[in-house]
Design a protein around this motif. Structure first.
Motif, PDB file in Angstrom:
ATOM      1  N   ALA A 111      -5.962  22.366  23.642  1.00 42.90           N
ATOM      2  CA  ALA A 111      -5.195  21.531  24.840  1.00 42.90           C
ATOM      3  C   ALA A 111      -5.306  22.618  26.268  1.00 42.90           C
ATOM      4  CB  ALA A 111      -3.738  21.185  24.982  1.00 42.90           C
ATOM      5  N   ALA A 112      -5.602  24.121  25.747  1.00 43.00           N
ATOM      6  CA  ALA A 112      -5.118  25.047  27.508  1.00 43.00           C
ATOM      7  C   ALA A 112      -6.686  24.678  27.327  1.00 43.00           C
ATOM      8  CB  ALA A 112      -5.017  26.055  27.211  1.00 43.00           C
ATOM      9  N   ARG A 113      -8.243  24.353  26.481  1.00 43.35           N
ATOM     10  CA  ARG A 113      -9.022  24.348  26.785  1.00 43.35           C
ATOM     11  C   ARG A 113     -10.070  23.347  27.382  1.00 43.35           C
ATOM     12  NH1 ARG A 113      -7.432  28.920  24.684  1.00 43.35           N
ATOM     13  NH2 ARG A 113      -8.068  30.716  24.053  1.00 43.35           N
ATOM     14  N   ALA A 114      -9.389  22.325  27.013  1.00 39.49           N
ATOM     15  CA  ALA A 114     -10.369  21.316  27.183  1.00 39.49           C
ATOM     16  C   ALA A 114      -9.367  20.229  27.135  1.00 39.49           C
ATOM     17  CB  ALA A 114     -11.531  20.954  26.464  1.00 39.49           C
ATOM     18  N   ARG A 115      -9.650  18.978  27.513  1.00 37.91           N
ATOM     19  CA  ARG A 115      -8.011  17.921  27.661  1.00 37.91           C
ATOM     20  C   ARG A 115      -8.242  17.117  26.103  1.00 37.91           C
ATOM     21  NH1 ARG A 115      -8.695  13.505  30.148  1.00 37.91           N
ATOM     22  NH2 ARG A 115      -6.068  13.400  30.539  1.00 37.91           N
ATOM     23  N   ILE A 116      -7.993  17.188  25.305  1.00 34.92           N
ATOM     24  CA  ILE A 116      -7.910  17.424  24.101  1.00 34.92           C
ATOM     25  C   ILE A 116      -6.477  16.670  23.376  1.00 34.92           C
ATOM     26  CG2 ILE A 116      -8.056  18.303  21.806  1.00 34.92           C
ATOM     27  CD1 ILE A 116     -10.211  19.841  22.361  1.00 34.92           C
ATOM     28  N   ARG A 117      -5.947  15.930  22.903  1.00 31.70           N
ATOM     29  CA  ARG A 117      -4.085  15.308  22.410  1.00 31.70           C
ATOM     30  C   ARG A 117      -4.495  15.826  20.719  1.00 31.70           C
ATOM     31  NH1 ARG A 117      -2.385  10.884  25.535  1.00 31.70           N
ATOM     32  NH2 ARG A 117      -3.595   9.541  24.533  1.00 31.70           N
ATOM     33  N   THR A 118      -3.607  16.508  20.042  1.00 32.70           N
ATOM     34  CA  THR A 118      -3.767  16.422  18.333  1.00 32.70           C
ATOM     35  C   THR A 118      -2.451  16.028  17.936  1.00 32.70           C
ATOM     36  OG1 THR A 118      -5.561  18.115  19.232  1.00 32.70           O
ATOM     37  CG2 THR A 118      -3.869  18.096  16.892  1.00 32.70           C
ATOM     38  N   THR A 119      -3.183  14.674  17.528  1.00 29.16           N
ATOM     39  CA  THR A 119      -2.072  14.798  15.955  1.00 29.16           C
ATOM     40  C   THR A 119      -1.651  15.125  14.946  1.00 29.16           C
ATOM     41  OG1 THR A 119      -2.172  12.246  16.532  1.00 29.16           O
ATOM     42  CG2 THR A 119      -1.230  12.638  15.098  1.00 29.16           C
ATOM     43  N   VAL A 120      -0.802  15.782  14.460  1.00 32.37           N
ATOM     44  CA  VAL A 120      -1.275  16.589  13.378  1.00 32.37           C
ATOM     45  C   VAL A 120      -0.280  16.326  12.154  1.00 32.37           C
ATOM     46  CG1 VAL A 120       0.537  18.490  12.324  1.00 32.37           C
ATOM     47  CG2 VAL A 120      -0.594  18.856  14.457  1.00 32.37           C
ATOM     48  N   VAL A 121      -1.169  16.121  10.779  1.00 26.50           N
ATOM     49  CA  VAL A 121      -0.424  15.748   9.165  1.00 26.50           C
ATOM     50  C   VAL A 121      -0.407  16.513   8.554  1.00 26.50           C
ATOM     51  CG1 VAL A 121      -0.897  14.408   7.159  1.00 26.50           C
ATOM     52  CG2 VAL A 121      -1.468  13.226   9.791  1.00 26.50           C
ATOM     53  N   HIS A 122       1.391  17.298   8.366  1.00 31.93           N
ATOM     54  CA  HIS A 122       1.284  18.520   7.625  1.00 31.93           C
ATOM     55  C   HIS A 122       2.134  18.603   6.278  1.00 31.93           C
ATOM     56  CE1 HIS A 122       2.412  22.925   7.715  1.00 31.93           C
ATOM     57  NE2 HIS A 122       2.372  22.328   6.326  1.00 31.93           N
ATOM     58  N   GLU A 123       1.319  18.090   5.506  1.00 35.86           N
ATOM     59  CA  GLU A 123       1.819  17.416   4.220  1.00 35.86           C
ATOM     60  C   GLU A 123       1.755  18.407   3.080  1.00 35.86           C
ATOM     61  OE1 GLU A 123       1.441  13.114   4.521  1.00 35.86           O
ATOM     62  OE2 GLU A 123       0.387  14.029   2.616  1.00 35.86           O
ATOM     63  N   GLY A 124       2.298  18.949   1.961  1.00 33.98           N
ATOM     64  CA  GLY A 124       1.703  19.333   0.300  1.00 33.98           C
ATOM     65  C   GLY A 124       2.357  20.982   0.430  1.00 33.98           C
ATOM     66  N   GLY A 125       3.901  21.261   1.652  1.00 32.08           N
ATOM     67  CA  GLY A 125       4.089  22.398   0.992  1.00 32.08           C
ATOM     68  C   GLY A 125       2.792  23.430   1.073  1.00 32.08           C
ATOM     69  N   THR A 126       3.032  24.534  -0.103  1.00 31.20           N
ATOM     70  CA  THR A 126       2.258  25.494  -0.532  1.00 31.20           C
ATOM     71  C   THR A 126       1.562  25.385  -2.096  1.00 31.20           C
ATOM     72  OG1 THR A 126       4.059  26.496  -1.753  1.00 31.20           O
ATOM     73  CG2 THR A 126       3.627  27.322   0.785  1.00 31.20           C
ATOM     74  N   SER A 127       1.428  23.690  -2.680  1.00 27.73           N
ATOM     75  CA  SER A 127       1.053  23.552  -3.271  1.00 27.73           C
ATOM     76  C   SER A 127      -1.110  23.537  -3.298  1.00 27.73           C
ATOM     77  CB  SER A 127       1.147  22.242  -3.833  1.00 27.73           C
ATOM     78  OG  SER A 127       1.170  21.346  -2.920  1.00 27.73           O
ATOM     79  N   THR A 128      -1.264  23.467  -4.791  1.00 28.44           N
ATOM     80  CA  THR A 128      -2.475  23.350  -4.512  1.00 28.44           C
ATOM     81  C   THR A 128      -3.338  22.019  -5.083  1.00 28.44           C
ATOM     82  OG1 THR A 128      -3.100  24.128  -7.170  1.00 28.44           O
ATOM     83  CG2 THR A 128      -2.331  25.653  -4.385  1.00 28.44           C
ATOM     84  N   ASP A 129      -1.895  20.823  -5.475  1.00 25.57           N
ATOM     85  CA  ASP A 129      -2.752  19.708  -5.697  1.00 25.57           C
ATOM     86  C   ASP A 129      -1.955  18.347  -5.319  1.00 25.57           C
ATOM     87  OD1 ASP A 129      -0.035  20.288  -6.509  1.00 25.57           O
ATOM     88  OD2 ASP A 129       0.076  19.518  -8.783  1.00 25.57           O
ATOM     89  N   HIS A 130      -1.655  18.882  -3.905  1.00 22.73           N
ATOM     90  CA  HIS A 130      -0.903  17.342  -2.973  1.00 22.73           C
ATOM     91  C   HIS A 130      -2.113  16.840  -3.067  1.00 22.73           C
ATOM     92  CE1 HIS A 130       1.588  15.269  -0.873  1.00 22.73           C
ATOM     93  NE2 HIS A 130       1.090  14.986  -0.094  1.00 22.73           N
ATOM     94  N   PRO A 131      -2.412  15.047  -2.774  1.00 22.88           N
ATOM     95  CA  PRO A 131      -3.049  14.390  -1.931  1.00 22.88           C
ATOM     96  C   PRO A 131      -2.688  13.700  -0.754  1.00 22.88           C
ATOM     97  CG  PRO A 131      -2.232  13.162  -3.509  1.00 22.88           C
ATOM     98  CD  PRO A 131      -1.780  14.722  -4.202  1.00 22.88           C
ATOM     99  N   ILE A 132      -2.757  14.080  -0.042  1.00 23.43           N
ATOM    100  CA  ILE A 132      -2.256  14.243   1.387  1.00 23.43           C
ATOM    101  C   ILE A 132      -2.396  12.362   1.759  1.00 23.43           C
ATOM    102  CG2 ILE A 132      -2.894  14.030   4.250  1.00 23.43           C
ATOM    103  CD1 ILE A 132      -2.218  16.942   3.354  1.00 23.43           C
ATOM    104  N   SER A 133      -1.216  11.964   1.569  1.00 20.44           N
ATOM    105  CA  SER A 133      -0.798  10.118   1.820  1.00 20.44           C
ATOM    106  C   SER A 133      -1.941   9.502   3.163  1.00 20.44           C
ATOM    107  CB  SER A 133       0.555  10.440   2.220  1.00 20.44           C
ATOM    108  OG  SER A 133       0.989  10.760   3.574  1.00 20.44           O
ATOM    109  N   ILE A 134      -1.783  10.364   3.943  1.00 23.58           N
ATOM    110  CA  ILE A 134      -2.679   9.582   4.703  1.00 23.58           C
ATOM    111  C   ILE A 134      -4.435   9.095   5.069  1.00 23.58           C
ATOM    112  CG2 ILE A 134      -3.925  11.360   6.064  1.00 23.58           C
ATOM    113  CD1 ILE A 134      -3.264   9.636   9.426  1.00 23.58           C
ATOM    114  N   TYR A 135      -4.819   9.955   3.600  1.00 27.91           N
ATOM    115  CA  TYR A 135      -5.824   9.389   3.117  1.00 27.91           C
ATOM    116  C   TYR A 135      -6.609   8.121   2.469  1.00 27.91           C
ATOM    117  CZ  TYR A 135      -7.621  14.315   4.571  1.00 27.91           C
ATOM    118  OH  TYR A 135      -8.080  15.481   5.059  1.00 27.91           O
TER     119      TYR A 135
END
Length: 337
Positions: A111-135
């Motif tokens: 955002a400091a380098r270009a007019r970029i707006r970001t939406t974050v989806v952060h899931e799964g903790g520290t696991s290796t097998d979590h299917p991200i829900s938005i997919y």
């Protein structure tokens, strides 16, 4: 008040300046004025009463000129709305990395380098097998210009789930792939790796290395030809797919062979930018890295000029730059030659 317009004029005068209100008020007052008429051999104003002195001709002429100017004068065009920022969907989570620190740094840094707006989806903790829900949602990328993959789920092994992820990118939705994204979705086929542009089975020891740039791609603008990457985790690149273009490579001390660490990929009609750099939050918080992923994001969206700068509509104004919180505001490195 003239005729039946008095109440309307008073309402317009107290309503305040809304879009088009100024023109409406001018036109409303103009319709209240009638042209001069003749009575008893002389010209009088329609507002005159018996016994009033006649209005001199030059004053009537001035009034008519001013009235005409009010009616026909062009009104100022409404101020242009600022261009829409680039909308980025940033997906993260999983094992082995400080994704809380990384997402905060990358979101602010871009955002400091270009007019970029970001939406974050952060899931799964520290696991290796979590299917991200938005997919699992139909058209899950709708409304976004670029999807930034920075997740680490190597044990999500359902081919049908992978198909849901890739379906949006097959439609043409651009992507950025960072570090452990290259180790995700090992479902028993090469579909994810074709999308990534490289096949990476793992990594070696952690150490600082030199990333040597290849060519003069706009994504590389501002980086030194030999970029000294701090303590990192160099991924192996067993295969660079024919659709990919290598932009940077580093020597693996484990394999004694060069490994691709920056590239672009053409996934059908979709642009993909990838880098295996970015294990440590300290590396992510450097101006070199933040500049690289910002330009990679813009390039994927076809919003990066040949000079390595955002297209005009996505360049920050002086006021926006002053208000931005840049997590890596240090001086830019020597431009590539």
């Amino acid at each position: 008040p003239h005729g039946g317009h008095g109440a309307a004029d008073r309402a317009a005068a107290t309503a305040g300046p809304t879009s088009g209100s100024e023109r409406s008020e001018i036109r409303g007052h103009a319709t209240c004025l009638a042209p001069p008429r003749r009575a008893s051999g002389r010209v009088v104003s329609s507002a005159s009463t018996p016994g009033d002195p006649p209005v001199p001709r030059f004053l009537r002429a001035i009034a008519l000129v001013l009235l005409a100017a009010l009616v026909v004068a062009p009104q100022p065009a409404p101020a242009a709305e600022p261009a829409r920022p680039l909308e980025v969907l940033y997906i993260t989570g999983g094992c082995c990395h400080d994704y809380d620190a990384q997402k905060a740094t990358i979101v602010r840094g871009m955002a400091a380098r270009a007019r970029i707006r970001t939406t974050v989806v952060h899931e799964g903790g520290t696991s290796t097998d979590h299917p991200i829900s938005i997919y699992d949602k139909p058209d899950w990328s709708k409304g976004y210009d670029v999807v930034f993959h920075n997740e680490c789920f190597s044990d999500v092994k359902d081919p049908k789930f992978l198909e849901k992820i890739l379906a949006e990118h097959k439609k043409g939705v651009p992507a950025v792939l960072m570090h452990c994204a290259m180790h995700c979705y090992r479902v028993g086929n090469d579909e994810w790796f074709k999308f990534c542009g490289i096949t990476s089975p793992g990594h070696g020891a952690h150490y600082a290395y030199t990333c040597k740039l290849l060519g003069d791609h706009p994504v590389l603008t501002g980086l030194p030809r030999e970029w000294q990457v701090p303590m990192e985790e160099l991924y192996y690149s067993d295969k660079v797919w024919p659709t990919a273009t290598r932009l940077g490579e580093a020597m693996s001390t484990d394999r004694n062979a060069l490994q691709t660490c920056i590239w672009t990929n053409e996934y059908g009609r979709t642009r993909v930018f990838g880098t295996t750099i970015g294990h440590y939050a300290e590396t992510v918080a450097t101006p070199e890295f933040l500049g690289l992923v910002t330009r990679g994001t813009l390039w994927a969206a076809v919003k990066l000029g040949d000079d390595g700068e955002p297209v005009e509509a996505l360049r920050r104004t002086a006021e926006e730059k002053a208000a931005a919180v840049d997590p890596a505001p240090g001086p830019q490195p020597t431009p590539a030659k």
